[in-house]
Design an enzyme around this catalytic site. Structure first.
Site, short mmCIF file in Angstrom:
data_model
loop_
_atom_site.label_atom_id
_atom_site.label_comp_id
_atom_site.label_asym_id
_atom_site.label_seq_id
_atom_site.Cartn_x
_atom_site.Cartn_y
_atom_site.Cartn_z
N ASN A 73 0.82 -1.21 0.00
CA ASN A 73 0.00 0.00 0.00
C ASN A 73 0.86 1.26 0.00
O ASN A 73 2.06 1.21 0.24
CB ASN A 73 -0.93 0.01 1.22
CG ASN A 73 -1.98 -1.08 1.17
OD1 ASN A 73 -2.53 -1.36 0.11
ND2 ASN A 73 -2.26 -1.69 2.31
N CYS B 294 -5.58 -8.05 -3.36
CA CYS B 294 -6.15 -6.87 -4.00
C CYS B 294 -6.79 -7.31 -5.32
O CYS B 294 -6.08 -7.64 -6.26
CB CYS B 294 -5.09 -5.81 -4.25
SG CYS B 294 -5.72 -4.38 -5.16
N GLY B 295 -8.11 -7.34 -5.35
CA GLY B 295 -8.80 -7.81 -6.54
C GLY B 295 -8.61 -6.92 -7.75
O GLY B 295 -8.40 -7.41 -8.87
N CYS C 274 -12.60 -0.90 -4.35
CA CYS C 274 -11.79 -1.97 -3.75
C CYS C 274 -12.34 -3.28 -4.28
O CYS C 274 -13.49 -3.63 -4.02
CB CYS C 274 -11.88 -1.92 -2.22
SG CYS C 274 -11.10 -3.33 -1.39
#
EC number: 5.1.1.7
Length: 329
Positions: free
Chosen positions: A73, A82-83, A233
């Protein structure tokens, strides 16, 4: 001095710098160095505009997957999944290896990825698996007095809102709300609290407020752990879709349209013979630009940055989404 080449990418305008560790000869970097580089490069005040994080791509540690994704991040913390980022990594690796489907290793699982039919406007679209899906409190971790939190009011969090919690595998706290609650500051206050020192979610949690738009569509806004509010997200949209399907007894395999401030995706789900649920996240994988930076004495300096024409295609979708969302307020 090191020269690092990158691809600026986004999934639902959740933006990242994608860095191929092998091509940049940085596979021996320590986790601390990866984190420091992310903090510097992802600063929104940087000449490159910053990002929500860095997607470090390297060889898989297992036999079978075509690569491994590690997500750092913008604050230097590590995301277990993290899709939105995985869709862009899927595209990068599939194009690199001239494939249409494969497996990619993430921190917690090896996941199926494949090229998908475009969502429209000739936008490159990819489908990625989101799993494992767990509801047990220890997998989040969560301490709210129940082993599984599903559509339940937790007075310590809010006197009226009913919450559900799930890890996919990163932790998500989800509640369905109306427009008035969306327009209030409830989400920011709650999410900020739960991502600082607190007794309920010691490792923090992604907090999503969800609005039903129709039987086959929802709107999701997420405060991401380690980032704050983002355009979208991917794991949150996947998790929220599952909770919606469970609340409404929907058919798991039926696609659900998920709208967000960054655009639109689709989510499907399935349950295997052992009863384990997995999710499929389908959305854009946009390459915004390609460039390079110099990294020396903990300073990141822009060297090159050449834009593609893909963002214009995506903005056409965003315009369509914004016009639609206005009709739902």
């Amino acid at each position: 001095m090191e020269t690092i080449h990158f691809t600026k990418v986004h999934g639902s305008q959740n933006d990242f710098f994608l860095v191929d560790e092998e091509e940049n000869h940085i596979t021996e970097w320590s986790d601390e160095k990866r984190a420091n580089f992310a903090i510097k490069l992802c600063d929104r005040k940087h000449s490159l505009g910053g990002a929500d994080g860095i997607l470090y791509v390297t060889k898989s540690s297992e036999v079978g997957p075509i690569g491994q994704m590690r997500v750092v991040n913008s604050d230097g913390s590590i995301a277990s999944m993290c899709g939105n980022g995985l869709r862009t990594v899927a595209r990068y690796l599939l194009e690199k290896h001239a494939l249409t489907d494969a497996k990619v290793e993430t921190m917690k699982a090896i996941l199926d990825v494949k090229k998908a039919t475009s969502l429209g406007f000739d936008i490159p679209t990819y489908q990625v698996e989101i799993s494992p899906v767990k509801f047990a409190a220890e997998t989040l971790p969560m301490h709210v007095g129940v082993e599984k939190l599903f559509n339940q009011v937790i007075p310590e969090l809010d006197a009226e809102l009913a919450f559900s919690a799930v890890s996919v595998p990163n932790p998500h706290l989800i509640t369905f709300v109306d427009q008035a609650v969306l327009d209030s500051n409830k989400q920011e206050k709650l999410a900020s609290y739960l991502n600082s020192e607190n007794p309920y979610f010691p490792d923090g949690v992604n907090v999503s407020f969800v609005k039903r738009l129709s039987d086959d569509a929802i709107y999701v806004r997420t405060f991401e752990r380690g980032v704050g509010f983002t355009n979208a997200c991917g794991t949150a949209m996947s998790a929220c879709s599952l909770i919606k399907k469970m609340l409404d007894n929907d058919i798991l395999e039926t696609p659900l349209n998920v709208y967000n401030d960054g655009g639109r995706v689709q989510v499907t789900a399935k349950k295997d013979a052992a009863g384990e649920i997995s999710l499929q996240l389908i959305g854009n994988a946009t390459f915004v630009s390609k460039g390079s930076v110099r990294y020396e004495n903990d300073v990141v300096t822009e060297l090159t940055n050449e834009a593609t024409d893909e963002q214009g295609q995506y903005q056409a979708l965003v315009k369509e989404v914004k016009e639609f969302l206005k009709t739902t307020e």
